[in-house]
Design a protein around this motif. Structure first.
Motif, PDB file in Angstrom:
ATOM      1  N   ARG A 424       0.835  -1.203   0.000  1.00  0.00           N
ATOM      2  CA  ARG A 424       0.000   0.000   0.000  1.00  0.00           C
ATOM      3  C   ARG A 424       0.869   1.252   0.000  1.00  0.00           C
ATOM      4  O   ARG A 424       0.536   2.254  -0.653  1.00  0.00           O
ATOM      5  N   CYS A 425       1.973   1.211   0.746  1.00  0.00           N
ATOM      6  CA  CYS A 425       2.891   2.369   0.726  1.00  0.00           C
ATOM      7  C   CYS A 425       3.489   2.561  -0.658  1.00  0.00           C
ATOM      8  O   CYS A 425       3.636   3.691  -1.129  1.00  0.00           O
ATOM      9  N   ASN A 427       2.070   1.915  -3.345  1.00  0.00           N
ATOM     10  CA  ASN A 427       1.030   2.470  -4.220  1.00  0.00           C
ATOM     11  C   ASN A 427       0.751   3.932  -3.918  1.00  0.00           C
ATOM     12  O   ASN A 427      -0.093   4.540  -4.597  1.00  0.00           O
ATOM     13  N   ASP A 429       0.092   5.348  -0.603  1.00  0.00           N
ATOM     14  CA  ASP A 429      -0.569   5.640   0.669  1.00  0.00           C
ATOM     15  C   ASP A 429       0.472   5.646   1.777  1.00  0.00           C
ATOM     16  O   ASP A 429       0.808   4.606   2.348  1.00  0.00           O
ATOM     17  N   THR A 431       0.158   6.900   4.634  1.00  0.00           N
ATOM     18  CA  THR A 431      -0.451   6.949   5.976  1.00  0.00           C
ATOM     19  C   THR A 431      -0.463   5.587   6.646  1.00  0.00           C
ATOM     20  O   THR A 431      -0.846   5.468   7.806  1.00  0.00           O
ATOM     21  N   GLN A 432      -0.072   4.543   5.926  1.00  0.00           N
ATOM     22  CA  GLN A 432      -0.061   3.193   6.475  1.00  0.00           C
ATOM     23  C   GLN A 432       1.056   3.050   7.514  1.00  0.00           C
ATOM     24  O   GLN A 432       2.094   3.699   7.415  1.00  0.00           O
ATOM     25  N   GLU A 458       6.854  10.538   4.719  1.00  0.00           N
ATOM     26  CA  GLU A 458       5.612  11.307   4.578  1.00  0.00           C
ATOM     27  C   GLU A 458       5.882  12.787   4.746  1.00  0.00           C
ATOM     28  O   GLU A 458       5.392  13.632   3.976  1.00  0.00           O
ATOM     29  N   ARG A 600       0.169  12.390  -6.243  1.00  0.00           N
ATOM     30  CA  ARG A 600      -0.339  11.026  -6.202  1.00  0.00           C
ATOM     31  C   ARG A 600      -0.136  10.366  -4.846  1.00  0.00           C
ATOM     32  O   ARG A 600      -0.691   9.316  -4.562  1.00  0.00           O
ATOM     33  N   PHE A 601       0.827  10.923  -4.010  1.00  0.00           N
ATOM     34  CA  PHE A 601       1.069  10.382  -2.670  1.00  0.00           C
ATOM     35  C   PHE A 601       0.056  10.961  -1.696  1.00  0.00           C
ATOM     36  O   PHE A 601      -0.151  12.182  -1.649  1.00  0.00           O
ATOM     37  N   GLU A 602      -0.535  10.023  -0.894  1.00  0.00           N
ATOM     38  CA  GLU A 602      -1.532  10.428   0.093  1.00  0.00           C
ATOM     39  C   GLU A 602      -0.848  10.595   1.437  1.00  0.00           C
ATOM     40  O   GLU A 602      -0.195   9.679   1.934  1.00  0.00           O
ATOM     41  N   THR A 603      -0.978  11.789   2.039  1.00  0.00           N
ATOM     42  CA  THR A 603      -0.376  12.087   3.331  1.00  0.00           C
ATOM     43  C   THR A 603      -1.443  12.593   4.273  1.00  0.00           C
ATOM     44  O   THR A 603      -2.500  13.105   3.855  1.00  0.00           O
TER      45      THR A 603
END
Length: 624
Positions: A424-425, A427, A429, A431-432, A458, A600-603
């Motif tokens: 998931r990281c 991809n 995300d 926040t995992q 992050e 594209r990176f979720e933080t």
């Protein structure tokens, strides 16, 4: 236990060896072969030592007895010269030359005591009738010189350079006599000769004989024994003749070589042709006598000449036989016992190999075999202990295996969880986080360190997103400000160019006015001397105006030059601004794609990023 872990049976047939099979398989055969090899080496060394010793001793023997022959020949040469000198000296005494018969007799009798032992008699002989007029033997006075003692007396004597005639050796009165003859110069004119008779046998008795049984003989060209260190009867001398050494003097090699001035050492067949009773038991060293057709032959029994060689040969033979016998004893005593002990020990070792740990290993020797037996006994005891330890270890290993299987299942499950978090990281995300369950320290440390690393990533990603936006905004502002400044610079350049043009035109008009004013002043100067016209004040004013015009013209030129410099500077700044504008545009193009990627990176939250330096607000373009 797998098949790969199963111990394989070993065999001595697998061992490599450079020896033939029958030697490689038997220690006794190797032992006997080694003893045989040592025996061969001993025999070889002994033979080599014998050969070297034989060569060296033979050379030393030849040198020694050839030297004895040379020494004897030199002694005879010195004797011959000494007797020639004595003969000549006696003939030159005044009493011999001019004395009376009684005076000469008394003189010779008195000299007899001082003459060497080998001088047999000295005669003073009247050559015309061969009568002895004086002699060391008073009984001979008045008698004719014995023909047997002096067969040379009727010959024409040939004197040597020293004035002395030396006769050949002749047998007389069981002696080998050599006569030394010289003429006597008398005042009366008598034909007298002085004859010294010497005993060669007495001389030969003084020749060197370094060893028992060694004797020397002087041999002339006729093959006769002129003198010898043997007794007279040993020489088998016939009455009235000298003993014969060889019946064929021309065929005897040592005689031919010696008369040619050579020196040598011969034995065996090389001395055939002599009257020696046993040629095979004697060696001969020979040398020539200078001034005479004589050689000296030194005879050495082979048993004497090679006594040392024989002793060394015997000792070497005894040494070789002793060593061979000793090696045989060693082979019988030690070889058989060693092989028997090895066989017994091998049999017990094979029973140990078969698994019989109850085999009795009694240590009854204190040597290497005893220590080896003790080592096998210790190995047997150690095997028992190892087997017990291995059984205990097997049980412990079973427990450990069960624990290891449980741990493996846990680690596999945990690894799958961690793999999903990482996926998931990957991809985007960020926040995992990995779960820390305090079940395994190593896995907990991995989770903590991964979570810490992901937090930093992050934070860094948020800062990069903020940075890319700031860069894009700043690039836009830089482009706007650069365009405004460039436009202002262009307007400044145009204004400066206009000022420069006006200044140039004004300067031209002022120069024309100055020329005209100069002409007026020149005309006024031409009227200055006229008494009817007073123009001094006006002339002064015109000159003042001309000076002002010159000053204004100079300043105008300076202003124009400064305007040109400002115009050039403004153009350079405009070029630099164009380059800055181009770089800002490229930065803007690069920052936008970077921002798209980072979006594209979720933080969890955006992080502040301070963009230090550079413009933050657009510059207002003042069109006025």
């Amino acid at each position: 236990m797998s098949e790969d872990d199963t111990p394989q049976s070993r065999s001595v047939d697998e061992a490599s060896s450079v020896l033939p099979g029958f030697l490689a398989r038997s220690f006794l055969a190797k032992f006997l072969a080694a003893l045989l090899l040592i025996s061969v080496v001993i025999v070889g060394v002994s033979a080599n030592t014998y050969n070297q010793t034989d060569t060296q001793l033979t050379a030393e023997t030849e040198t020694e007895y050839t030297g004895v022959a040379n020494q004897s020949a030199t002694q005879i040469e010195e004797w011959r010269q000494s007797r020639s000198d004595t003969t000549r000296r006696l003939s030159q005494f005044e009493v011999i030359r001019s004395g009376t018969h009684s005076e000469r007799q008394s003189f010779l009798e008195s000299e007899r005591e001082r003459l060497p032992e080998d001088v047999y008699r000295v005669h003073l002989v009247n050559r015309s009738n061969s009568n002895i007029t004086a002699s060391t033997s008073e009984a001979k006075v008045g008698e004719p010189l014995n023909t047997r003692e002096a067969p040379w007396q009727n010959d024409n004597l040939t004197y040597n350079d020293d004035g002395v005639f030396v006769s050949r050796a002749d047998e007389a009165l069981t002696r080998s006599l050599v006569s030394f003859v010289t003429e006597v110069e008398t005042e009366s004119g008598d034909d007298l000769i002085l004859v010294m008779q010497t005993d060669m046998d007495a001389l030969a008795g003084n020749l060197p004989a370094p060893s028992q049984g060694v004797y020397s003989q002087v041999i002339d060209a006729e093959g006769r024994i002129v003198a010898g260190t043997q007794e007279t009867e040993r020489l088998d001398r016939n009455d009235g003749t000298l003993s014969v050494y060889t019946d064929s003097p021309g065929d005897l090699s040592i005689l031919r070589s010696g008369l040619n001035g050579e020196t040598g050492f011969v034995q065996g067949a090389d001395i055939n042709g002599t009257t020696l009773p046993d040629h095979s038991s004697v060696a001969i060293g020979f040398a020539s006598v200078e001034g005479e057709e004589w050689i000296v032959a030194t005879h050495v029994p082979l048993s004497t000449a090679y006594a040392l060689r024989s002793t060394i040969t015997t000792n070497l033979l005894v040494l070789a036989v002793t060593a061979f016998l000793g090696i045989g004893v060693i082979g019988v005593v030690f070889g058989r016992g060693t092989v028997s002990a090895l066989n017994r020990l091998t049999e017990k070792a094979e029973r140990l190999e078969a698994g019989n740990l109850d085999i009795e290993l009694e240590v009854n020797r204190r040597d290497e075999f005893g220590r080896l037996t003790a080592s096998f006994a210790n190995m047997r005891d150690a095997l028992r202990d190892r087997i017990q330890e291995a059984e205990s270890a097997r049980k412990e290993a079973e427990v450990s295996r069960q624990e290891a299987l449980a741990m493996t299942d846990y680690l596999q499950e945990k690894a799958e969880d961690y793999s999903e978090v990482m996926q998931r990281c990957a991809n985007g995300d960020l926040t995992q986080r990995m779960e820390v369950d305090n079940e395994n320290d190593a896995m907990d440390r991995i989770a903590e360190e991964f979570n810490e690393m992901l937090g930093e990533l992050e934070k860094t990603t948020g800062q990069l997103k903020t940075f890319s936006e700031e860069v894009a905004d700043s690039s836009e502002i830089v482009l706007t400000n650069t365009e405004n400044v460039r436009q202002s610079a262009e307007r400044v350049t145009a204004s400066v160019d206009a000022i420069n043009t006006d200044a140039t035109q004004q300067e031209e008009r002022l120069q024309a006015l100055a020329v005209t004013l100069d002409e007026v002043i020149d005309r006024l100067h031409s009227l200055k001397g006229n008494p009817h016209v007073d123009i001094n004040d006006e002339l002064a004013q015109f000159e003042s105006v001309a000076d002002v015009l010159d000053e204004v013209t100079g300043k105008s030129q300076s202003i124009r030059s400064e305007a040109e410099d400002a115009s050039e500077t403004s153009k350079q700044q405009a070029d630099e601004l164009d380059e800055v504008s181009e770089r800002a545009d490229r930065l803007k193009r690069y920052a936008k794609p970077l921002g798209g990627i980072l979006d594209r990176f979720e933080t969890a939250a955006e992080h502040e990023f301070v963009f230090s330096g550079g413009p933050s607000q657009p510059v207002q373009n003042d069109d006025n």
